[in-house]
Design a protein around this motif. Structure first.
Motif, PDB file in Angstrom:
ATOM      1  N   LEU A 208     -19.541  15.240  23.461  1.00  0.00           N
ATOM      2  CA  LEU A 208     -20.794  14.566  23.775  1.00  0.00           C
ATOM      3  C   LEU A 208     -21.610  14.338  22.511  1.00  0.00           C
ATOM      4  N   LEU A 209     -21.613  15.311  21.611  1.00  0.00           N
ATOM      5  CA  LEU A 209     -22.320  15.147  20.339  1.00  0.00           C
ATOM      6  C   LEU A 209     -21.689  14.026  19.522  1.00  0.00           C
ATOM      7  N   ARG A 210     -20.372  13.982  19.489  1.00  0.00           N
ATOM      8  CA  ARG A 210     -19.682  12.922  18.752  1.00  0.00           C
ATOM      9  C   ARG A 210     -19.980  11.543  19.325  1.00  0.00           C
ATOM     10  N   ARG A 211     -20.116  11.466  20.649  1.00  0.00           N
ATOM     11  CA  ARG A 211     -20.356  10.174  21.278  1.00  0.00           C
ATOM     12  C   ARG A 211     -21.793   9.703  21.082  1.00  0.00           C
ATOM     13  N   LEU A 212     -22.762  10.634  21.181  1.00  0.00           N
ATOM     14  CA  LEU A 212     -24.169  10.250  21.102  1.00  0.00           C
ATOM     15  C   LEU A 212     -24.718  10.272  19.674  1.00  0.00           C
ATOM     16  N   CYS A 213     -24.077  11.036  18.792  1.00  0.00           N
ATOM     17  CA  CYS A 213     -24.539  11.121  17.396  1.00  0.00           C
ATOM     18  C   CYS A 213     -23.375  10.859  16.444  1.00  0.00           C
ATOM     19  N   PRO A 214     -22.765   9.681  16.497  1.00  0.00           N
ATOM     20  CA  PRO A 214     -21.585   9.419  15.659  1.00  0.00           C
ATOM     21  C   PRO A 214     -21.889   9.456  14.175  1.00  0.00           C
ATOM     22  N   GLY A 215     -23.146   9.217  13.808  1.00  0.00           N
ATOM     23  CA  GLY A 215     -23.494   9.222  12.401  1.00  0.00           C
ATOM     24  C   GLY A 215     -23.361  10.574  11.728  1.00  0.00           C
ATOM     25  N   LEU A 216     -23.261  11.658  12.507  1.00  0.00           N
ATOM     26  CA  LEU A 216     -23.113  12.993  11.922  1.00  0.00           C
ATOM     27  C   LEU A 216     -21.696  13.264  11.453  1.00  0.00           C
ATOM     28  N   PHE A 217     -20.759  12.399  11.836  1.00  0.00           N
ATOM     29  CA  PHE A 217     -19.350  12.682  11.560  1.00  0.00           C
ATOM     30  C   PHE A 217     -18.761  11.617  10.641  1.00  0.00           C
ATOM     31  N   PRO A 218     -17.851  12.030   9.738  1.00  0.00           N
ATOM     32  CA  PRO A 218     -17.213  11.058   8.844  1.00  0.00           C
ATOM     33  C   PRO A 218     -16.327  10.091   9.623  1.00  0.00           C
ATOM     34  N   ARG A 219     -16.207   8.899   9.125  1.00  0.00           N
ATOM     35  CA  ARG A 219     -15.379   7.895   9.779  1.00  0.00           C
ATOM     36  C   ARG A 219     -14.034   7.788   9.068  1.00  0.00           C
ATOM     37  N   GLY A 220     -12.983   7.676   9.854  1.00  0.00           N
ATOM     38  CA  GLY A 220     -11.655   7.506   9.282  1.00  0.00           C
ATOM     39  C   GLY A 220     -11.176   8.695   8.489  1.00  0.00           C
ATOM     40  N   GLY A 221     -11.750   9.882   8.774  1.00  0.00           N
ATOM     41  CA  GLY A 221     -11.304  11.078   8.067  1.00  0.00           C
ATOM     42  C   GLY A 221     -11.878  11.205   6.670  1.00  0.00           C
ATOM     43  N   ARG A 222     -12.759  10.298   6.256  1.00  0.00           N
ATOM     44  CA  ARG A 222     -13.341  10.349   4.913  1.00  0.00           C
ATOM     45  C   ARG A 222     -14.812  10.735   5.004  1.00  0.00           C
ATOM     46  N   ARG A 223     -15.245  11.516   4.026  1.00  0.00           N
ATOM     47  CA  ARG A 223     -16.643  11.897   3.994  1.00  0.00           C
ATOM     48  C   ARG A 223     -17.517  10.698   3.670  1.00  0.00           C
ATOM     49  N   ARG A 224     -18.656  10.611   4.350  1.00  0.00           N
ATOM     50  CA  ARG A 224     -19.584   9.526   4.068  1.00  0.00           C
ATOM     51  C   ARG A 224     -20.290   9.800   2.746  1.00  0.00           C
ATOM     52  N   PRO A 225     -20.594   8.765   1.937  1.00  0.00           N
ATOM     53  CA  PRO A 225     -21.180   9.003   0.613  1.00  0.00           C
ATOM     54  C   PRO A 225     -22.591   9.551   0.695  1.00  0.00           C
ATOM     55  N   LEU A 226     -22.939  10.362  -0.319  1.00  0.00           N
ATOM     56  CA  LEU A 226     -24.320  10.795  -0.459  1.00  0.00           C
ATOM     57  C   LEU A 226     -25.134   9.634  -0.992  1.00  0.00           C
ATOM     58  N   LEU A 227     -26.398   9.584  -0.664  1.00  0.00           N
ATOM     59  CA  LEU A 227     -27.280   8.546  -1.173  1.00  0.00           C
ATOM     60  C   LEU A 227     -28.318   9.169  -2.082  1.00  0.00           C
ATOM     61  N   ASN A 228     -28.555   8.537  -3.239  1.00  0.00           N
ATOM     62  CA  ASN A 228     -29.582   9.047  -4.139  1.00  0.00           C
ATOM     63  C   ASN A 228     -30.946   8.515  -3.733  1.00  0.00           C
ATOM     64  N   ALA A 229     -31.951   8.794  -4.544  1.00  0.00           N
ATOM     65  CA  ALA A 229     -33.319   8.412  -4.183  1.00  0.00           C
ATOM     66  C   ALA A 229     -33.481   6.906  -4.051  1.00  0.00           C
ATOM     67  N   ALA A 230     -32.621   6.140  -4.755  1.00  0.00           N
ATOM     68  CA  ALA A 230     -32.695   4.679  -4.685  1.00  0.00           C
ATOM     69  C   ALA A 230     -31.900   4.118  -3.515  1.00  0.00           C
ATOM     70  N   GLY A 231     -31.265   5.020  -2.733  1.00  0.00           N
ATOM     71  CA  GLY A 231     -30.492   4.576  -1.595  1.00  0.00           C
ATOM     72  C   GLY A 231     -29.092   4.114  -1.928  1.00  0.00           C
ATOM     73  N   LYS A 232     -28.629   4.421  -3.159  1.00  0.00           N
ATOM     74  CA  LYS A 232     -27.292   4.006  -3.576  1.00  0.00           C
ATOM     75  C   LYS A 232     -26.323   5.180  -3.487  1.00  0.00           C
ATOM     76  N   PRO A 233     -25.045   4.907  -3.216  1.00  0.00           N
ATOM     77  CA  PRO A 233     -24.058   5.993  -3.108  1.00  0.00           C
ATOM     78  C   PRO A 233     -23.934   6.771  -4.403  1.00  0.00           C
ATOM     79  N   THR A 234     -23.758   8.084  -4.284  1.00  0.00           N
ATOM     80  CA  THR A 234     -23.565   8.971  -5.424  1.00  0.00           C
ATOM     81  C   THR A 234     -22.273   9.744  -5.216  1.00  0.00           C
ATOM     82  N   PRO A 235     -21.405   9.837  -6.248  1.00  0.00           N
ATOM     83  CA  PRO A 235     -20.155  10.602  -6.084  1.00  0.00           C
ATOM     84  C   PRO A 235     -20.439  12.020  -5.633  1.00  0.00           C
ATOM     85  N   TRP A 236     -19.562  12.553  -4.779  1.00  0.00           N
ATOM     86  CA  TRP A 236     -19.754  13.912  -4.252  1.00  0.00           C
ATOM     87  C   TRP A 236     -19.756  14.949  -5.355  1.00  0.00           C
TER      88      TRP A 236
END
Length: 289
Positions: A208-236
């Motif tokens: 139920l958590l996965r269905r209602l809050c999909p943004g909490l989980f990585p997609r396709g088995g890959r971790r979602r990128p971190l975002l810096n203060a400017a909103g741009k992806p930052t390497p893990w």
């Protein structure tokens, strides 16, 4: 927070003229209440929520909240039968200037055989009226967005409040203004009492958590990128941080097993080294080799 007198009642009636009354329970009814809660939440959640009620009762007995029950009225064939229950427990909003006492509505349970007659709505209305009489300005809950707005609840996030857990869907996090007097505006993070964490009854888990809050989980088995203060992806491997002087830096953490640091409520890392200290440590390790 002291509850009202035991004989305080709120009448509820269905369209057929059958009715019930809402009152404070007595100690001898605890087992019956647990059975109603267990049945209302079903096999998946019933036992956990009944355990929550058991733990919260110590708070209610200490005047840090209250509970109400819906009892079938004498007009029916089985008068005195408890068919619904609601709990209201003291929590806090962690504001910038001070802590604010509020209430959390949880749980709300109606016997499955009596659902659909308006008992749940009457329980909520009676509990909100009790909260107002006790001087509590706000009541929070995590619940069904299609049900609670008709009782005066609105989304709490846009109103200026932060969820106690990311596992609570945004639409389910709601607040009701009772109209009780307050000293000024209230906003901040809602802090649940320990009983909700002790019984693990905060937010959702599993499918139920996965269905209602999909943004909490990585997609396709890959971790979602971190975002810096400017909103741009930052390497893990390179985490943007702010040191005690408020200067930004990126400590290199590749090859390290663990990097532990403490972050204050203002979001800055108060005990992280600056870039010079990190570079000196790296140079020392190279020299030792």
């Amino acid at each position: 927070m002291a509850p009202g007198p035991p004989d305080t009642q709120a009448a509820g009636r269905t369209g057929t003229g059958t009715g019930w009354r809402i009152r404070h329970p007595v100690a001898s009814e605890q087992a019956v209440i647990s059975a109603v809660v267990d049945a209302a939440f079903g096999a998946a959640e019933g036992r956990a929520v009944a355990d929550l009620v058991h733990v919260l009762r110590a708070w209610w007995d200490a005047d840090r909240g209250f509970e109400l029950v819906a009892e079938v009225s004498a007009a029916l064939e089985t008068p005195g039968t408890i068919v619904g229950h609601i709990g209201m427990t003291r929590a806090y909003v962690d504001g910038l200037e001070q802590l604010h006492h509020v209430l959390v509505l949880s749980p709300l349970a109606v016997d499955p055989a009596w659902q659909g007659h308006g008992i749940g709505q009457d329980l909520v209305r009676a509990a909100l009226a009790e909260a107002r009489r006790a001087g509590c300005p706000l009541v929070f809950l995590e619940g069904e967005p299609a049900f609670y707005p008709r009782l005066g609840f609105i989304p709490a996030g846009p109103a200026g409040y932060t969820k106690p857990s990311v596992r609570i869907p945004d639409a389910a996090f709601m607040v009701h203004d009772t109209g009780a007097a307050r000293t000024g505006p209230i906003s901040g993070a809602l802090v649940y009492p320990g009983a909700f964490w002790q019984t693990d009854t905060t937010g959702l888990r599993g499918t139920l958590l996965r269905r209602l809050c999909p943004g909490l989980f990585p997609r396709g088995g890959r971790r979602r990128p971190l975002l810096n203060a400017a909103g741009k992806p930052t390497p893990w491997g390179r985490l943007p941080c702010i040191n005690a002087e408020g200067k930004g830096f990126e400590p290199l953490v590749r090859g390290c097993r663990t990097l532990v640091f403490k972050t204050s409520s203002l979001g800055r890392s108060d005990n992280l080294p600056d870039t010079r200290t990190i570079r000196e440590g790296q140079a020392a390790r190279k020299t030792a080799r």
